[in-house]
Design a protein around this motif. Sequence first.
Motif, short mmCIF file in Angstrom:
data_model
loop_
_atom_site.label_atom_id
_atom_site.label_comp_id
_atom_site.label_asym_id
_atom_site.label_seq_id
_atom_site.Cartn_x
_atom_site.Cartn_y
_atom_site.Cartn_z
N GLY A 109 70.03 107.07 8.65
CA GLY A 109 70.78 108.32 8.83
C GLY A 109 70.03 109.49 8.20
O GLY A 109 68.81 109.47 8.03
N GLU A 110 70.78 110.54 7.83
CA GLU A 110 70.16 111.72 7.26
C GLU A 110 69.56 111.47 5.89
O GLU A 110 68.80 112.30 5.37
CB GLU A 110 71.19 112.86 7.18
N ALA A 111 69.87 110.32 5.28
CA ALA A 111 69.31 109.99 3.97
C ALA A 111 67.82 109.65 4.05
O ALA A 111 67.17 109.51 3.01
CB ALA A 111 70.07 108.81 3.36
N LEU A 112 67.27 109.56 5.26
CA LEU A 112 65.87 109.16 5.39
C LEU A 112 64.93 110.16 4.71
O LEU A 112 63.85 109.79 4.24
CB LEU A 112 65.51 108.98 6.86
N PHE A 113 65.33 111.45 4.64
CA PHE A 113 64.45 112.46 4.06
C PHE A 113 64.42 112.40 2.53
O PHE A 113 63.64 113.12 1.90
CB PHE A 113 64.87 113.86 4.52
N SER A 114 65.26 111.58 1.95
CA SER A 114 65.23 111.39 0.50
C SER A 114 64.60 110.06 0.11
O SER A 114 64.49 109.76 -1.08
CB SER A 114 66.66 111.46 -0.07
N LEU A 115 64.17 109.29 1.09
CA LEU A 115 63.55 108.01 0.81
C LEU A 115 62.11 108.21 0.35
O LEU A 115 61.41 109.13 0.80
CB LEU A 115 63.58 107.11 2.05
N GLY A 116 61.64 107.32 -0.52
CA GLY A 116 60.32 107.48 -1.10
C GLY A 116 59.20 107.46 -0.10
O GLY A 116 58.28 108.28 -0.16
N PHE A 117 59.24 106.54 0.89
CA PHE A 117 58.14 106.45 1.83
C PHE A 117 58.07 107.64 2.77
O PHE A 117 57.06 107.84 3.45
CB PHE A 117 58.21 105.14 2.64
N VAL A 118 59.15 108.45 2.83
CA VAL A 118 59.11 109.68 3.61
C VAL A 118 58.67 110.85 2.74
O VAL A 118 57.82 111.66 3.14
CB VAL A 118 60.48 109.96 4.25
N THR A 119 59.25 110.97 1.55
CA THR A 119 58.88 112.08 0.66
C THR A 119 57.43 111.99 0.23
O THR A 119 56.79 113.02 -0.04
CB THR A 119 59.80 112.10 -0.57
N GLU A 120 56.88 110.78 0.15
CA GLU A 120 55.49 110.60 -0.28
C GLU A 120 54.51 110.69 0.90
O GLU A 120 53.29 110.64 0.69
CB GLU A 120 55.32 109.26 -0.97
N ALA A 121 55.02 110.81 2.11
CA ALA A 121 54.15 110.92 3.28
C ALA A 121 53.49 112.30 3.30
O ALA A 121 53.96 113.25 2.66
CB ALA A 121 54.96 110.69 4.56
#
Length: 360
Positions: A109-121
């Motif tokens: 869901g919208e929480a994906l933008f707070s996940l580490g593998f996204v924020t560290e991309a």
Amino acid sequence: MGGIKVPCLVDTGSMVSTITESFFRQHFESWGQERLQACHWLQLKAANGLSIPYLGYIELSVELCDKFLPQCGVLVVKDPPGAGPSTVPGVLGMNVIRKCYHELFGQHGEALFSLGFVTEAPKPLVQALQKCHDVSIRAPLDLSGHMRVRGKRACCIPGGVMKVVAATCSEQYSGATVLFEPTDVNLPAGLLASPALVRVVRGTAYIPVVNVGTTAVLLYPRTIIGTLEDVHVVSLPAGVTEVLPNVATMASHTATPTVQDQMEGIDLSKLSAEEQGQVRSLLKKYSSVFSAHDTDLGCTNLISHDIPVLDDIPVRQRYRRIPPSEYEVVKEHINQLLGAEVIRESSRVVADYVFIRCFK
């Protein structure tokens, strides 16, 4: 890609992902040459409009943001002239980025933008995923390209049966051939619709829908069953050329002949010159009693016409439904009769009677 780490440029304006020919031959030729497929029908162009030559495409599994994406199409483009070792071998286009976003959003869901593998991309990749998210949020607000089930009653599709369903769309597509793509979420369980080129006539298109189950399924009115996209011929297979339709336009300047013209056109050759003059004089004297055209009916108050009935109860019947395909024809005919004062609009005061004028 395919287990090989590929440095890529992130291009949100590209609809395809690519790797260079030299990178392909270095890492994938040993096992990928047989899987390299030709697609001469596809024309690849750069932002400046120049054609980009390519060898074909290959389906590779792509790992992006800790998400495994199988069978992603990647084009193998020829090396640009003067390309050196520092040239980035890959371009990551929206076909892979959008697929990655849908997989991640469906899971987190919208929480994906707070996940580490996204924020560290890398920042460009995060911005591309955010762009996909913004488009998906705005999409429901733009209903112009949506196809909805037409009618006021639910359409029943029996199990194991394909049924052609009438669907409505925006009038902007009327008269055009467009690409229909089924929705992923709105169709009831068991119903499938395939992408197809359809013709839109007066805001209506007919979509084949298949019930792959064993029980009947109801498809309710106003249900969104898919979207429409304008289509244009970009490129054609080798040996195939597009033949444009020849449309001939003819302007007609022939006016409706007047009563006077019709009188002068009467053949009176069998009469003498004196008799011809008398006849034409008589016709001219009473020219007002002749109809100039079909709706020139006129009226008279010299006589009256009565219709005897059994009682004084006003006759009132239910509206008789007209096929939707005849709406415009009927509307045009009614407007002609109103303009000629043959009929007039009904009124509650006169018990919904429609008055018809008497012929001459």
